[in-house]
Design a protein around this motif. Sequence first.
Motif, short mmCIF file in Angstrom:
data_model
loop_
_atom_site.label_atom_id
_atom_site.label_comp_id
_atom_site.label_asym_id
_atom_site.label_seq_id
_atom_site.Cartn_x
_atom_site.Cartn_y
_atom_site.Cartn_z
N LEU A 1 16.34 94.87 -25.71
CA LEU A 1 15.07 94.53 -26.35
C LEU A 1 14.97 95.16 -27.74
CD1 LEU A 1 12.21 94.86 -23.72
CD2 LEU A 1 12.97 92.82 -24.87
N LYS A 2 14.39 94.40 -28.66
CA LYS A 2 14.13 94.94 -30.00
C LYS A 2 13.01 95.97 -29.91
CE LYS A 2 15.52 90.74 -32.38
NZ LYS A 2 15.08 89.61 -33.22
N GLN A 3 12.95 96.86 -30.87
CA GLN A 3 11.93 97.92 -30.91
C GLN A 3 10.63 97.40 -31.50
OE1 GLN A 3 12.43 101.18 -29.73
NE2 GLN A 3 14.23 100.20 -28.88
N GLY A 4 9.52 98.02 -31.13
CA GLY A 4 8.22 97.75 -31.73
C GLY A 4 7.52 96.50 -31.25
N LEU A 5 7.90 95.96 -30.12
CA LEU A 5 7.26 94.75 -29.60
C LEU A 5 6.30 95.10 -28.48
CD1 LEU A 5 10.34 92.37 -29.27
CD2 LEU A 5 8.69 92.46 -31.15
N GLN A 6 5.25 94.31 -28.35
CA GLN A 6 4.37 94.37 -27.19
C GLN A 6 4.46 93.01 -26.52
OE1 GLN A 6 0.57 95.60 -28.84
NE2 GLN A 6 0.99 97.71 -28.25
N ILE A 7 4.85 93.01 -25.25
CA ILE A 7 5.12 91.77 -24.52
C ILE A 7 4.25 91.71 -23.27
CG2 ILE A 7 6.89 90.45 -23.30
CD1 ILE A 7 8.97 91.99 -25.01
N VAL A 8 3.59 90.56 -23.08
CA VAL A 8 2.83 90.33 -21.85
C VAL A 8 3.44 89.11 -21.16
CG1 VAL A 8 0.61 89.72 -20.85
CG2 VAL A 8 0.70 91.32 -22.74
N TYR B 1 8.16 79.00 -14.84
CA TYR B 1 7.31 79.81 -13.97
C TYR B 1 6.49 80.84 -14.73
CZ TYR B 1 10.53 77.99 -10.49
OH TYR B 1 11.29 77.16 -9.72
N LEU B 2 6.90 81.16 -15.95
CA LEU B 2 6.31 82.27 -16.69
C LEU B 2 5.80 81.84 -18.05
CD1 LEU B 2 9.20 84.80 -16.02
CD2 LEU B 2 7.07 84.61 -14.73
N ARG B 3 4.85 82.62 -18.56
CA ARG B 3 4.40 82.50 -19.94
C ARG B 3 4.63 83.86 -20.59
NH1 ARG B 3 -1.38 80.45 -18.99
NH2 ARG B 3 -0.83 79.03 -17.33
N LEU B 4 5.07 83.83 -21.82
CA LEU B 4 5.39 85.06 -22.54
C LEU B 4 4.55 85.12 -23.80
CD1 LEU B 4 7.63 87.26 -22.08
CD2 LEU B 4 8.97 86.03 -23.76
N ARG B 5 3.92 86.24 -24.04
CA ARG B 5 3.22 86.49 -25.30
C ARG B 5 3.86 87.70 -25.94
NH1 ARG B 5 -2.30 84.28 -26.27
NH2 ARG B 5 -2.66 82.86 -24.55
N VAL B 6 4.21 87.56 -27.20
CA VAL B 6 4.93 88.60 -27.91
C VAL B 6 4.21 88.93 -29.19
CG1 VAL B 6 7.12 89.25 -28.97
CG2 VAL B 6 7.11 87.77 -26.97
N TYR B 7 3.90 90.20 -29.39
CA TYR B 7 3.29 90.68 -30.62
C TYR B 7 4.20 91.73 -31.23
CZ TYR B 7 0.09 92.98 -33.81
OH TYR B 7 -0.48 93.54 -34.93
N GLU C 1 9.73 102.49 -34.80
CA GLU C 1 9.94 103.83 -34.24
C GLU C 1 9.60 103.89 -32.75
OE1 GLU C 1 7.84 106.69 -36.53
OE2 GLU C 1 8.68 105.97 -38.43
N PHE C 2 8.77 102.96 -32.29
CA PHE C 2 8.32 102.99 -30.91
C PHE C 2 9.07 101.98 -30.06
CE2 PHE C 2 4.58 104.59 -33.22
CZ PHE C 2 4.47 105.81 -32.59
N ALA C 3 9.23 102.32 -28.80
CA ALA C 3 9.89 101.43 -27.85
C ALA C 3 8.98 100.24 -27.55
CB ALA C 3 10.20 102.18 -26.56
N SER C 4 9.57 99.13 -27.20
CA SER C 4 8.80 97.95 -26.82
C SER C 4 8.04 98.21 -25.54
CB SER C 4 9.73 96.75 -26.64
OG SER C 4 10.25 96.36 -27.87
N GLN C 5 6.85 97.64 -25.45
CA GLN C 5 6.01 97.81 -24.27
C GLN C 5 5.84 96.47 -23.57
OE1 GLN C 5 2.55 99.48 -26.22
NE2 GLN C 5 3.10 101.51 -25.45
N ILE C 6 5.80 96.55 -22.23
CA ILE C 6 5.76 95.34 -21.42
C ILE C 6 4.60 95.43 -20.43
CG2 ILE C 6 7.03 93.97 -19.73
CD1 ILE C 6 9.57 95.44 -21.03
N GLY C 7 3.85 94.34 -20.31
CA GLY C 7 2.79 94.22 -19.32
C GLY C 7 3.02 92.97 -18.49
N ILE C 8 2.70 93.03 -17.21
CA ILE C 8 2.90 91.89 -16.31
C ILE C 8 1.55 91.53 -15.69
CG2 ILE C 8 4.06 91.07 -14.23
CD1 ILE C 8 6.30 93.09 -14.90
N VAL C 9 1.21 90.24 -15.75
CA VAL C 9 -0.07 89.76 -15.24
C VAL C 9 0.18 88.64 -14.25
CG1 VAL C 9 -2.26 88.68 -15.85
CG2 VAL C 9 -1.21 90.30 -17.42
N ILE C 10 -0.44 88.75 -13.07
CA ILE C 10 -0.39 87.66 -12.10
C ILE C 10 -1.76 87.56 -11.45
CG2 ILE C 10 0.67 89.18 -10.38
CD1 ILE C 10 2.04 86.62 -9.26
N SER C 11 -2.36 86.41 -11.58
CA SER C 11 -3.73 86.18 -11.15
C SER C 11 -3.81 85.88 -9.65
CB SER C 11 -4.28 84.99 -11.93
OG SER C 11 -5.49 84.55 -11.39
N LYS C 12 -4.99 86.10 -9.09
CA LYS C 12 -5.22 85.72 -7.70
C LYS C 12 -5.22 84.21 -7.53
CE LYS C 12 -7.74 89.67 -5.92
NZ LYS C 12 -8.99 90.14 -5.34
#
Length: 117
Positions: free
Chosen positions: A78-85, A28-34, A40-51
């Motif tokens: 979650l590991k530190q320093g990741l950006q996840i969409v 159901y999902l696609r994950l992109r991880v950078y 030093e920074f916490a991982s950040q998460i973004g959620i996208v759902i299209s019309k």
Amino acid sequence: MLPAQNRLRRRQDFANVYARGDRYRGQYLRLRVYDTGNLEFASQIGIVISKKISKSAVIRNRIKRQLRAIFRQLLSQLKQGLQIVVTVSTLEGSPSYGQLQDDLTKLSIKAQVLHGS
């Protein structure tokens, strides 16, 4: 709601993850991880759902709430320093909370974003 430090908000950050991130696909999902490389920074998460997925804002918002709740449970792992969409690719068969949780957990293990995976 995710804590402010764990939210991916800026358009530039989303574009960076889309351009440089690794891709993983689930049912159901696609994950992109950078990996920013900055532990030093916490991982950040973004959620996208299209019309295209659902014209109804009620359904789109329900799915986003469910995904945020699942991520809240996974934050400590979650590991530190990741950006996840996370992008919702399909809602065929109207997935339940448990199915979304299973899909996201499998993708997280495959992407090795959790400690011990």
